[in-house]
Design a protein around this motif. Structure first.
Motif, PDB file in Angstrom:
ATOM      1  N   PRO A  50       0.864  -1.303  -0.075  1.00 23.88           N
ATOM      2  CA  PRO A  50       0.222  -0.088   0.184  1.00 23.88           C
ATOM      3  C   PRO A  50       0.857   1.476  -0.076  1.00 23.88           C
ATOM      4  CG  PRO A  50      -1.042  -1.474   1.541  1.00 23.88           C
ATOM      5  CD  PRO A  50       0.426  -2.229   1.000  1.00 23.88           C
ATOM      6  N   ARG A  51       2.071   1.064   0.656  1.00 21.26           N
ATOM      7  CA  ARG A  51       2.763   2.428   0.421  1.00 21.26           C
ATOM      8  C   ARG A  51       3.161   2.922  -0.984  1.00 21.26           C
ATOM      9  NH1 ARG A  51       7.960   0.806   3.540  1.00 21.26           N
ATOM     10  NH2 ARG A  51       7.734  -1.183   1.898  1.00 21.26           N
ATOM     11  N   LEU A  52       3.120   1.835  -1.850  1.00 17.69           N
ATOM     12  CA  LEU A  52       3.266   2.143  -3.489  1.00 17.69           C
ATOM     13  C   LEU A  52       1.804   2.819  -4.077  1.00 17.69           C
ATOM     14  CD1 LEU A  52       5.280  -0.809  -4.626  1.00 17.69           C
ATOM     15  CD2 LEU A  52       6.203   1.317  -3.876  1.00 17.69           C
ATOM     16  N   PHE A  53       0.892   2.545  -3.446  1.00 24.74           N
ATOM     17  CA  PHE A  53      -0.347   2.866  -4.201  1.00 24.74           C
ATOM     18  C   PHE A  53      -1.412   3.746  -3.438  1.00 24.74           C
ATOM     19  CE2 PHE A  53       0.982  -1.408  -5.527  1.00 24.74           C
ATOM     20  CZ  PHE A  53       1.192  -1.237  -7.029  1.00 24.74           C
ATOM     21  N   VAL A  54      -1.196   3.883  -1.980  1.00 19.32           N
ATOM     22  CA  VAL A  54      -2.269   4.514  -1.364  1.00 19.32           C
ATOM     23  C   VAL A  54      -1.629   5.637  -0.281  1.00 19.32           C
ATOM     24  CG1 VAL A  54      -4.524   4.483  -0.065  1.00 19.32           C
ATOM     25  CG2 VAL A  54      -3.709   2.499  -1.483  1.00 19.32           C
ATOM     26  N   ALA A  55      -2.179   6.710  -0.021  1.00 21.82           N
ATOM     27  CA  ALA A  55      -1.748   7.680   1.079  1.00 21.82           C
ATOM     28  C   ALA A  55      -3.063   8.134   1.670  1.00 21.82           C
ATOM     29  CB  ALA A  55      -0.774   8.472   0.657  1.00 21.82           C
ATOM     30  N   LEU A  56      -2.856   8.163   2.865  1.00 18.69           N
ATOM     31  CA  LEU A  56      -4.211   8.764   3.861  1.00 18.69           C
ATOM     32  C   LEU A  56      -3.700  10.098   4.440  1.00 18.69           C
ATOM     33  CD1 LEU A  56      -6.996   8.993   4.876  1.00 18.69           C
ATOM     34  CD2 LEU A  56      -6.477   7.248   6.535  1.00 18.69           C
ATOM     35  N   ALA A  57      -4.240  11.151   4.141  1.00 21.90           N
ATOM     36  CA  ALA A  57      -3.570  12.308   4.765  1.00 21.90           C
ATOM     37  C   ALA A  57      -4.336  12.560   6.158  1.00 21.90           C
ATOM     38  CB  ALA A  57      -3.778  13.601   3.770  1.00 21.90           C
ATOM     39  N   PRO A  58      -3.743  13.355   6.995  1.00 19.66           N
ATOM     40  CA  PRO A  58      -4.590  13.827   8.227  1.00 19.66           C
ATOM     41  C   PRO A  58      -5.777  14.641   7.921  1.00 19.66           C
ATOM     42  CG  PRO A  58      -2.136  14.242   8.484  1.00 19.66           C
ATOM     43  CD  PRO A  58      -2.506  13.994   6.946  1.00 19.66           C
ATOM     44  N   ASP A  59      -5.928  15.168   6.720  1.00 16.49           N
ATOM     45  CA  ASP A  59      -7.521  15.512   6.636  1.00 16.49           C
ATOM     46  C   ASP A  59      -8.501  14.813   5.997  1.00 16.49           C
ATOM     47  OD1 ASP A  59      -6.474  15.542   4.040  1.00 16.49           O
ATOM     48  OD2 ASP A  59      -6.916  17.425   3.380  1.00 16.49           O
ATOM     49  N   GLY A  60      -8.013  13.387   5.942  1.00 16.41           N
ATOM     50  CA  GLY A  60      -8.872  12.372   5.505  1.00 16.41           C
ATOM     51  C   GLY A  60      -8.851  12.133   3.926  1.00 16.41           C
ATOM     52  N   THR A  61      -7.929  12.810   3.323  1.00  8.68           N
ATOM     53  CA  THR A  61      -7.981  12.939   1.710  1.00  8.68           C
ATOM     54  C   THR A  61      -7.264  11.529   1.268  1.00  8.68           C
ATOM     55  OG1 THR A  61      -7.997  15.182   1.356  1.00  8.68           O
ATOM     56  CG2 THR A  61      -7.109  13.612  -0.515  1.00  8.68           C
ATOM     57  N   VAL A  62      -7.620  10.706   0.533  1.00  5.07           N
ATOM     58  CA  VAL A  62      -7.058   9.496   0.190  1.00  5.07           C
ATOM     59  C   VAL A  62      -6.569   9.642  -1.165  1.00  5.07           C
ATOM     60  CG1 VAL A  62      -7.427   7.049  -0.641  1.00  5.07           C
ATOM     61  CG2 VAL A  62      -8.563   8.100   1.527  1.00  5.07           C
ATOM     62  N   THR A  63      -5.325   9.459  -1.406  1.00  5.44           N
ATOM     63  CA  THR A  63      -4.555   9.613  -2.803  1.00  5.44           C
ATOM     64  C   THR A  63      -4.318   8.238  -3.175  1.00  5.44           C
ATOM     65  OG1 THR A  63      -3.799  11.993  -2.193  1.00  5.44           O
ATOM     66  CG2 THR A  63      -2.810  10.707  -4.106  1.00  5.44           C
ATOM     67  N   ILE A  64      -4.578   7.937  -4.382  1.00  4.40           N
ATOM     68  CA  ILE A  64      -4.232   6.538  -4.938  1.00  4.40           C
ATOM     69  C   ILE A  64      -3.313   6.564  -6.078  1.00  4.40           C
ATOM     70  CG2 ILE A  64      -5.349   4.324  -6.031  1.00  4.40           C
ATOM     71  CD1 ILE A  64      -7.624   4.686  -4.319  1.00  4.40           C
ATOM     72  N   THR A  65      -2.532   5.941  -6.314  1.00  2.15           N
ATOM     73  CA  THR A  65      -1.450   5.957  -7.341  1.00  2.15           C
ATOM     74  C   THR A  65      -1.875   4.925  -8.396  1.00  2.15           C
ATOM     75  OG1 THR A  65       0.377   7.047  -6.127  1.00  2.15           O
ATOM     76  CG2 THR A  65       0.864   5.851  -8.244  1.00  2.15           C
ATOM     77  N   CYS A  66      -2.008   5.378  -9.414  1.00  4.29           N
ATOM     78  CA  CYS A  66      -2.226   4.232 -10.555  1.00  4.29           C
ATOM     79  C   CYS A  66      -1.416   3.929 -11.282  1.00  4.29           C
ATOM     80  CB  CYS A  66      -3.503   4.615 -11.598  1.00  4.29           C
ATOM     81  SG  CYS A  66      -3.976   3.370 -12.961  1.00  4.29           S
ATOM     82  N   HIS A  67      -0.681   2.612 -11.503  1.00  2.13           N
ATOM     83  CA  HIS A  67       0.386   2.293 -12.129  1.00  2.13           C
ATOM     84  C   HIS A  67       0.251   1.778 -13.431  1.00  2.13           C
ATOM     85  CE1 HIS A  67      -1.158  -1.294 -10.496  1.00  2.13           C
ATOM     86  NE2 HIS A  67       0.204  -2.165 -11.259  1.00  2.13           N
ATOM     87  N   ARG A  68      -0.998   1.799 -13.758  1.00  3.46           N
ATOM     88  CA  ARG A  68      -1.338   1.148 -15.210  1.00  3.46           C
ATOM     89  C   ARG A  68      -1.585   2.327 -16.123  1.00  3.46           C
ATOM     90  NH1 ARG A  68       0.349  -3.775 -15.449  1.00  3.46           N
ATOM     91  NH2 ARG A  68      -1.289  -4.398 -16.827  1.00  3.46           N
ATOM     92  N   ALA A  69      -1.667   2.110 -17.496  1.00  2.00           N
ATOM     93  CA  ALA A  69      -1.708   3.180 -18.513  1.00  2.00           C
ATOM     94  C   ALA A  69      -3.322   3.435 -18.757  1.00  2.00           C
ATOM     95  CB  ALA A  69      -1.072   3.033 -19.524  1.00  2.00           C
ATOM     96  N   GLU A  70      -3.833   4.575 -18.701  1.00  5.17           N
ATOM     97  CA  GLU A  70      -5.189   5.019 -18.980  1.00  5.17           C
ATOM     98  C   GLU A  70      -5.269   5.226 -20.515  1.00  5.17           C
ATOM     99  OE1 GLU A  70      -8.891   5.145 -19.024  1.00  5.17           O
ATOM    100  OE2 GLU A  70      -8.149   5.452 -17.230  1.00  5.17           O
ATOM    101  N   MET A  71      -6.131   4.335 -21.136  1.00  3.41           N
ATOM    102  CA  MET A  71      -6.394   4.388 -22.708  1.00  3.41           C
ATOM    103  C   MET A  71      -7.758   4.591 -22.990  1.00  3.41           C
ATOM    104  SD  MET A  71      -3.043   1.899 -24.023  1.00  3.41           S
ATOM    105  CE  MET A  71      -3.814   0.599 -22.958  1.00  3.41           C
ATOM    106  N   GLY A  72      -8.527   5.148 -22.085  1.00  5.20           N
ATOM    107  CA  GLY A  72      -9.887   5.116 -22.169  1.00  5.20           C
ATOM    108  C   GLY A  72     -10.802   4.002 -21.880  1.00  5.20           C
ATOM    109  N   GLN A  73     -10.202   3.119 -21.254  1.00  2.00           N
ATOM    110  CA  GLN A  73     -10.813   1.816 -20.598  1.00  2.00           C
ATOM    111  C   GLN A  73     -11.157   2.165 -19.042  1.00  2.00           C
ATOM    112  OE1 GLN A  73      -7.601   2.317 -20.222  1.00  2.00           O
ATOM    113  NE2 GLN A  73      -6.400   0.840 -19.491  1.00  2.00           N
ATOM    114  N   GLY A  74     -10.792   3.384 -18.437  1.00  2.00           N
ATOM    115  CA  GLY A  74     -11.270   3.608 -17.146  1.00  2.00           C
ATOM    116  C   GLY A  74     -10.435   3.013 -16.152  1.00  2.00           C
ATOM    117  N   ILE A  75      -9.195   2.446 -16.424  1.00  2.00           N
ATOM    118  CA  ILE A  75      -8.580   1.954 -15.408  1.00  2.00           C
ATOM    119  C   ILE A  75      -7.996   2.654 -14.123  1.00  2.00           C
ATOM    120  CG2 ILE A  75      -6.223   1.892 -16.245  1.00  2.00           C
ATOM    121  CD1 ILE A  75      -7.932  -1.382 -14.940  1.00  2.00           C
ATOM    122  N   ARG A  76      -7.641   3.780 -14.357  1.00  2.00           N
ATOM    123  CA  ARG A  76      -7.266   4.648 -13.104  1.00  2.00           C
ATOM    124  C   ARG A  76      -8.271   4.712 -12.036  1.00  2.00           C
ATOM    125  NH1 ARG A  76      -4.161   9.262 -13.316  1.00  2.00           N
ATOM    126  NH2 ARG A  76      -5.744  10.503 -13.088  1.00  2.00           N
TER     127      ARG A  76
END
Length: 335
Positions: free
Chosen positions: A39-65
């Protein structure tokens, strides 16, 4: 790419060592560089509750992000409106396989991403148990908070980020996934993509939008027929185009070409327009190829001829012929 700041929550799950004489691998296990569920690679939870997710796949219109983010969010029990996306750099040693093709992103990454979200949820519950002074077994997660039904108390995820970050990540075999009936995003329609607005408004950043200091551009004149290569070329006119820096002949591929570049002439320029104009100004003589005789219409006719012949039956189910014969209306087409 490090996400979050201050006392935000970042997690890790370690991968077990794999023996050199391990049995054959399939699916996600057979991917080059494998998979990660750290999860250290893909997710971070900030003190204000914002969740930031890192997508390592390429978005090509398939909506994978958004799709992979939904998987993590669903297991985490986070509020979709408080989730943000960021794109990973190309680094397969860090993120695992990033070769986005073959409709494999969700097939291969569903379970690793579910484990990421579930591990975070369990750690947040453990942190909440300590803060509320109750057993973790009495807690439930959802709606971006951990709740204790007996006392009516709850704690927002953001308020638990710092404490949860200090906890050990549960071993993979102890990570408990939600029952399918408890999932609210995975497999459900009507969830708006996080990329919907930026894509619609033209503010989304694509690969073609990327810039680097001192970056130059290239346009390539490719062989007109597979198997052909450059016999000779004259780049005089191309080099005369304003903005063109250089003209380079690319090596021809060896047979079979497979996924190799097909060769040709590359025009390097200070901007894309100059590169394309320079390419158009090239004078190229292409060598003959065995595929010069290829004719699309003849190929189509031959394909139809073969398709119309009776095929070998590998599986038979039902009575297609009888059903069609009794139908009031039939529609047929050849592909």
């Amino acid at each position: 790419m490090m996400l979050g700041a201050g006392s935000g929550l970042v997690l890790a799950l370690s991968l077990p060592a794999r023996a050199a004489d391990a049995p054959p691998k399939y699916g996600r296990d057979a991917q080059e560089q494998g998979w990660r569920d750290d999860p250290r690679l893909f997710v971070a939870l900030a003190p204000d509750g914002t969740v930031t997710i890192t997508c390592h796949r390429a978005e090509m219109g398939q909506g994978i992000r958004s799709s992979l983010a939904m998987v993590i969010t669903d297991e985490l029990g986070a509020d979709w409106s408080r989730v943000r996306l960021t794109q990973a750099e190309g680094d397969e040693e860090k993120y695992g396989n990033q070769n986005t093709d073959g409709s494999r992103s969700m097939r291969h990454w569903l379970m690793p991403m579910r484990r990421c979200g579930a591990a975070m949820r369990m750690m947040l519950e453990q942190a909440a148990a300590a803060q509320l002074g109750v057993p973790a077994a009495e807690l439930s997660s959802g709606g971006h908070k951990v709740s204790h039904a007996k006392s009516g108390r709850s704690v927002d995820y953001g308020a638990l980020a710092a404490a949860a970050a200090k906890l050990a990540v549960p071993p993979r075999d102890l990570v408990k996934l939600k029952d399918d009936s408890a999932l609210g995003l995975i497999g459900h329609e009507g969830i708006r993509s996080l990329d919907f607005v930026p894509m619609t408004m033209g503010t989304a950043q694509y690969g073609i939008d990327a810039t680097m200091p001192g970056m130059v551009y290239a346009a390539v004149a490719r062989p007109p027929v597979l198997g052909s290569k450059v016999a000779s070329f004259d780049a005089t006119a191309a080099k005369a185009v304003a903005g063109v820096i250089d003209v380079i002949e690319l090596p021809a591929p060896v047979t079979p070409p497979m996924f190799q570049p097909l060769g040709g002439i590359a025009v390097i320029a200070r901007n894309s327009w100059a590169a394309m104009k320079g390419r158009d100004a090239l004078k190229i003589d292409w060598a003959a190829s065995p595929h010069d005789v290829y004719d699309s219409e003849a190929y189509r006719a031959r394909s139809l001829e073969i398709a119309r012949k009776p095929g070998e039956v590998y599986r038979s189910r039902g009575d297609t012929t009888g059903t069609l014969a009794k139908s009031a209306k039939t529609i047929s087409a050849e592909y």
